[in-house]
Motif scaffolding. Structure first.
Motif, short mmCIF file in Angstrom:
data_model
loop_
_atom_site.label_atom_id
_atom_site.label_comp_id
_atom_site.label_asym_id
_atom_site.label_seq_id
_atom_site.Cartn_x
_atom_site.Cartn_y
_atom_site.Cartn_z
N ILE A 107 0.86 -1.19 0.00
CA ILE A 107 0.00 0.00 0.00
C ILE A 107 0.89 1.23 0.00
O ILE A 107 1.88 1.29 0.74
CB ILE A 107 -0.91 0.04 1.26
CG1 ILE A 107 -1.94 -1.09 1.25
CG2 ILE A 107 -1.63 1.39 1.37
CD1 ILE A 107 -2.75 -1.19 2.53
N LYS A 108 0.57 2.20 -0.84
CA LYS A 108 1.22 3.52 -0.77
C LYS A 108 0.11 4.55 -0.93
O LYS A 108 -0.52 4.63 -1.98
CB LYS A 108 2.29 3.68 -1.85
CG LYS A 108 3.08 4.98 -1.67
CD LYS A 108 4.31 5.02 -2.55
CE LYS A 108 5.15 6.27 -2.25
NZ LYS A 108 6.38 6.31 -3.07
N ARG A 109 -0.15 5.30 0.13
CA ARG A 109 -1.35 6.14 0.16
C ARG A 109 -1.04 7.48 0.82
O ARG A 109 -0.46 7.54 1.90
CB ARG A 109 -2.44 5.41 0.93
CG ARG A 109 -3.76 6.14 1.04
CD ARG A 109 -4.79 5.22 1.67
NE ARG A 109 -5.02 4.04 0.83
CZ ARG A 109 -5.46 2.87 1.28
NH1 ARG A 109 -5.70 2.70 2.56
NH2 ARG A 109 -5.63 1.87 0.45
N GLU A 110 -1.45 8.54 0.13
CA GLU A 110 -1.37 9.87 0.73
C GLU A 110 -2.57 10.03 1.66
O GLU A 110 -3.72 9.98 1.22
CB GLU A 110 -1.40 10.94 -0.35
CG GLU A 110 -1.39 12.36 0.21
CD GLU A 110 -1.72 13.40 -0.84
OE1 GLU A 110 -0.80 13.95 -1.45
OE2 GLU A 110 -2.95 13.62 -1.07
N LEU A 111 -2.31 10.18 2.95
CA LEU A 111 -3.40 10.39 3.90
C LEU A 111 -3.86 11.84 3.88
O LEU A 111 -5.03 12.15 4.00
CB LEU A 111 -2.97 10.01 5.31
CG LEU A 111 -2.50 8.56 5.53
CD1 LEU A 111 -2.32 8.29 7.02
CD2 LEU A 111 -3.46 7.55 4.93
N SER A 112 -2.86 12.72 3.72
CA SER A 112 -3.11 14.15 3.60
C SER A 112 -1.86 14.76 2.99
O SER A 112 -0.86 14.06 2.80
CB SER A 112 -3.40 14.75 4.98
OG SER A 112 -3.76 16.12 4.86
N LYS A 113 -1.87 16.00 2.67
CA LYS A 113 -0.71 16.64 2.06
C LYS A 113 0.50 16.50 2.99
O LYS A 113 0.46 16.90 4.16
CB LYS A 113 -1.00 18.11 1.78
CG LYS A 113 0.12 18.79 1.00
CD LYS A 113 -0.22 20.23 0.67
CE LYS A 113 0.93 20.87 -0.11
NZ LYS A 113 0.65 22.30 -0.39
N GLY A 416 5.71 11.91 7.55
CA GLY A 416 4.99 13.18 7.55
C GLY A 416 5.91 14.38 7.47
O GLY A 416 7.12 14.26 7.25
N ASP A 417 5.34 15.53 7.67
CA ASP A 417 6.07 16.79 7.62
C ASP A 417 5.58 17.67 8.78
O ASP A 417 5.08 18.77 8.58
CB ASP A 417 5.84 17.46 6.26
CG ASP A 417 6.70 18.70 6.06
OD1 ASP A 417 7.76 18.79 6.71
OD2 ASP A 417 6.29 19.58 5.28
#
Length: 436
Positions: A107-113, A416-417
């Motif tokens: 799985i490779k998924r952007e949860l939010s920016k 994350g950032d």
């Protein structure tokens, strides 16, 4: 049956060995794919260099076991011929040809920016494998463990101690030559250690028992470590009314005699009543000429079988040239019998009717359901897995022959950032859940 508190606690020597395997498994788990392949080739090279010593040790083990009067099934599994050893060595090399099971992104998924989730495959850690008789299993299991980035503690039956010791020594020399930690493969030889293994939950991540029903059940009931395995191999073949008779005879014979000591050999043959007379007329002399003892229900005996079956026969894994035969009225009775007595390993049907076959295969809840082919195909190597570490009849995965894919688990990686949950709770940030 012993309870969990009667299993001996591991001594200092076993704890030290277990810790060495654990540390080696951590190193192996971080090893690049090419280095693990290289290690397998060196392991195979050293098996070849030590083949005479391995075969001599096996001859000694076999002779000793024969004098002790162990069963034909165990003797058959214990014997390591030159051809069997060469096949095992080639199998070690072929495991290196398989796709790397480690570090695969599921799985490779952007949860939010700026917040990205990955699920990747990782090694399980340390495998504890307890098995009876089969020294070729040492090569299979060790190669699969190293290829999948795991360490392994092995405990074979005492009847194969000399053979197993010779094989493991060669495998460790190969590992060491490749630059990997030889402690990733460890062999235990005492019965006390094999039982104390069950209390190594801080060191062993998965127990894989390969052996008798009694052995597997004992392990399942006496450890806190997850167990992957199967107790019985009570496999069935149903000859339907619309079966091709010649095909049915050929497949039934292969399913029984090709290697009767295997867990995927059939123990019970179910035959539709409307084809039973024609089938048994040819089957009885065919099986008799191959030294198979046929035991049947009352209707089978009326059609020529010499021995009548008891209730116990339907529940027995013979692992020998013995076959139980039952005549059934229809598909439903065949399914009912299998659902009652099958060990959920492998069950098959011979029929030209695809609708009948599909119903059988969808209803029977076994790890393998076969149509118009031998149950002996239920095998990791034959499935193209390269080799197998064992067969699992549990419903949860891994199920059936367990190869490399069954020796990895997965882990979630979140990058994350500076993201914080409070931003999402307050409405400052939003989830995108976008697959990348």
């Amino acid at each position: 049956m012993a309870n969990i508190f009667e299993v001996p606690q591991p001594g200092n020597d076993l704890l030290e060995k277990a810790d060495k395997v654990r540390l080696a498994s951590i190193k192996i788990s971080q090893t690049e794919n090419q280095n693990r392949i290289k290690a397998l080739n060196f392991m195979a090279d050293y098996l070849e260099k030590n083949s005479k010593e391995i075969l001599d040790a096996n001859n000694e083990d076999y002779s000793s076991a024969e004098k002790k009067g162990i069963s034909k099934a165990l003797l058959s599994r214990l014997k390591l011929s030159k051809a069997k050893l060469n096949s095992g060595i080639e199998g070690v090399r072929k495991v290196g040809d398989l796709a790397d099971p480690v570090n695969q992104v599921q799985i490779k998924r952007e949860l939010s920016k700026g917040l990205v989730l990955e699920r990747k495959t990782v090694p399980i850690g340390v495998l504890g494998v307890i098995f009876e008789s089969r020294p070729d299993a040492v090569m299979q299991i060790s190669s699969l463990a190293i290829r999948s980035g795991n360490g392994v503690m092995l405990k074979g039956g005492s009847e194969a101690n000399l053979t197993n010791t010779s094989i493991v020594r060669a495998l460790q020399e190969g590992l060491n030559e490749s630059g990997l930690d030889k402690n990733a493969i460890c062999l235990l030889t005492s019965r006390k250690d094999s039982m104390a293994m069950l209390n190594l939950e801080k060191y062993i991540n998965l127990i894989i028992p390969r052996g008798s029903n009694q052995l597997v059940k004992f392990i399942q009931e006496n450890t806190r470590i997850p167990v992957l395995g199967h107790a019985d191999g009570i496999c069935h073949l149903f000859i339907d009314i619309e079966a091709n008779l010649e095909m049915a005879l050929s497949v039934a014979l292969d399913s029984k005699i090709q290697y009767p000591a295997a867990c995927n050999a059939i123990e019970t043959l179910l035959v539709h009543k409307d084809i039973a007379s024609a089938f048994l007329e040819k089957a009885i002399p065919l099986f008799n000429s191959n030294d198979v003892k046929l035991i049947g229900d009352e209707r089978s005996v009326e059609l020529g079988l010499k021995y009548e079956a008891s209730l116990e026969d339907w529940e027995t894994e013979y692992l020998d040239l013995i076959l139980s035969i039952k005549i059934v009225d229809d598909l439903e009775e065949a399914i009912t019998h299998i659902q009652k007595y099958s060990s959920k390993h492998t069950d098959g049907i011979i029929t030209e009717n695809s609708k009948t076959a599909n119903k059988f295969m969808n209803v029977i809840d076994s790890a393998g359901v076969f149509h118009n082919c031998s149950t002996r195909f239920a095998d990791g190597f034959r499935y193209g897995f390269g080799a197998e570490v064992g067969i699992s009849t549990q419903t949860l995965p891994p199920r059936g022959p367990v190869g490399l894919e069954g020796l990895v688990t997965y882990k979630y990686f979140l990058k994350g950032d500076g993201n914080i949950v409070d931003d999402f709770s307050s409405g400052k940030a939003f989830y995108t859940h976008k697959d990348l």
